[in-house]
Design a protein around this motif. Sequence first.
Motif, PDB file in Angstrom:
ATOM      1  N   VAL A  64       7.217   1.212  -5.082  1.00 41.22           N
ATOM      2  CA  VAL A  64       7.057   2.660  -5.052  1.00 41.22           C
ATOM      3  C   VAL A  64       5.720   3.024  -5.681  1.00 41.22           C
ATOM      4  O   VAL A  64       5.323   2.463  -6.689  1.00 41.22           O
ATOM      5  N   CYS A  65       5.027   3.936  -5.077  1.00 41.42           N
ATOM      6  CA  CYS A  65       3.732   4.357  -5.584  1.00 41.42           C
ATOM      7  C   CYS A  65       3.901   5.068  -6.919  1.00 41.42           C
ATOM      8  O   CYS A  65       4.732   5.974  -7.052  1.00 41.42           O
ATOM      9  N   ALA A  66       3.099   4.667  -7.872  1.00 38.93           N
ATOM     10  CA  ALA A  66       3.191   5.274  -9.192  1.00 38.93           C
ATOM     11  C   ALA A  66       2.657   6.703  -9.182  1.00 38.93           C
ATOM     12  O   ALA A  66       3.042   7.526  -9.999  1.00 38.93           O
ATOM     13  N   ASP A  67       1.785   6.972  -8.280  1.00 37.33           N
ATOM     14  CA  ASP A  67       1.167   8.305  -8.240  1.00 37.33           C
ATOM     15  C   ASP A  67       2.027   9.321  -7.520  1.00 37.33           C
ATOM     16  O   ASP A  67       2.273  10.406  -8.016  1.00 37.33           O
ATOM     17  N   CYS A  68       2.453   8.961  -6.304  1.00 39.76           N
ATOM     18  CA  CYS A  68       3.155   9.977  -5.523  1.00 39.76           C
ATOM     19  C   CYS A  68       4.602   9.614  -5.237  1.00 39.76           C
ATOM     20  O   CYS A  68       5.314  10.388  -4.601  1.00 39.76           O
ATOM     21  N   PHE A 118       0.838  -1.209   0.000  1.00 40.89           N
ATOM     22  CA  PHE A 118       0.000   0.000   0.000  1.00 40.89           C
ATOM     23  C   PHE A 118       0.867   1.251   0.000  1.00 40.89           C
ATOM     24  O   PHE A 118       1.963   1.254   0.554  1.00 40.89           O
ATOM     25  N   CYS A 119       0.336   2.265  -0.610  1.00 41.22           N
ATOM     26  CA  CYS A 119       1.000   3.559  -0.527  1.00 41.22           C
ATOM     27  C   CYS A 119       0.509   4.251   0.742  1.00 41.22           C
ATOM     28  O   CYS A 119      -0.693   4.417   0.927  1.00 41.22           O
ATOM     29  N   PRO A 120       1.448   4.644   1.613  1.00 42.36           N
ATOM     30  CA  PRO A 120       1.034   5.284   2.864  1.00 42.36           C
ATOM     31  C   PRO A 120       0.451   6.672   2.653  1.00 42.36           C
ATOM     32  O   PRO A 120      -0.211   7.213   3.527  1.00 42.36           O
ATOM     33  N   LYS A 121       0.718   7.234   1.483  1.00 42.53           N
ATOM     34  CA  LYS A 121       0.227   8.595   1.264  1.00 42.53           C
ATOM     35  C   LYS A 121      -1.170   8.598   0.662  1.00 42.53           C
ATOM     36  O   LYS A 121      -2.090   9.203   1.192  1.00 42.53           O
ATOM     37  N   CYS A 122      -1.324   7.925  -0.471  1.00 42.16           N
ATOM     38  CA  CYS A 122      -2.645   7.995  -1.119  1.00 42.16           C
ATOM     39  C   CYS A 122      -3.476   6.748  -0.859  1.00 42.16           C
ATOM     40  O   CYS A 122      -4.611   6.660  -1.289  1.00 42.16           O
ATOM     41  N   ARG A 123      -2.878   5.786  -0.149  1.00 46.41           N
ATOM     42  CA  ARG A 123      -3.576   4.573   0.280  1.00 46.41           C
ATOM     43  C   ARG A 123      -4.011   3.690  -0.883  1.00 46.41           C
ATOM     44  O   ARG A 123      -4.945   2.911  -0.764  1.00 46.41           O
TER      45      ARG A 123
HETATM   46 ZN   LIG Z   1       0.619   7.045  -3.543  1.00 53.74          ZN
END
Ligand SMILES: [Zn+2]
Length: 117
Positions: free
Chosen positions: A16-20, A2-7
């Motif tokens: 690594v989150c593709a978005d942020c 999971f991305c801790p920022k955008c969930r």
């Molecule tokens: Zn993210």
Amino acid sequence: MFCPKCRTEYNEGITVCADCGAQLVVELPPLKPETPELVTVLSTGDLSSVALAKSILEEAEISFIAKGEFGMEQLAVGPVEIQVNHKDQKQARRLLMALAEGRSVDDLLDPPPPEEE
Ligand SMILES: [Zn+2]
């Protein structure tokens, strides 16, 4: 993962989150408690009152926000609203009321006298 920022949830192997671009974690941390319900306890354009109210709330360790106050430009804005947590509302109001009555800050921070029947 999971991305801790955008969930966003990702498949395993992705780190690594593709978005942020944040480092993914295996488990999401619990959601932060919701923004506490804020109650306006003072609304005034008088900046000295605002300053006083803030100092007394700080002394009493009541967290608050001053809405409408923007750093150096505060002189140019309208009334400032002091908002506190719903749970601190009672105490904050008591302090501010006493303040408005002209009592000294030291008095205000004493515990309230026991109520008499
Ligand atoms: Zn993210």
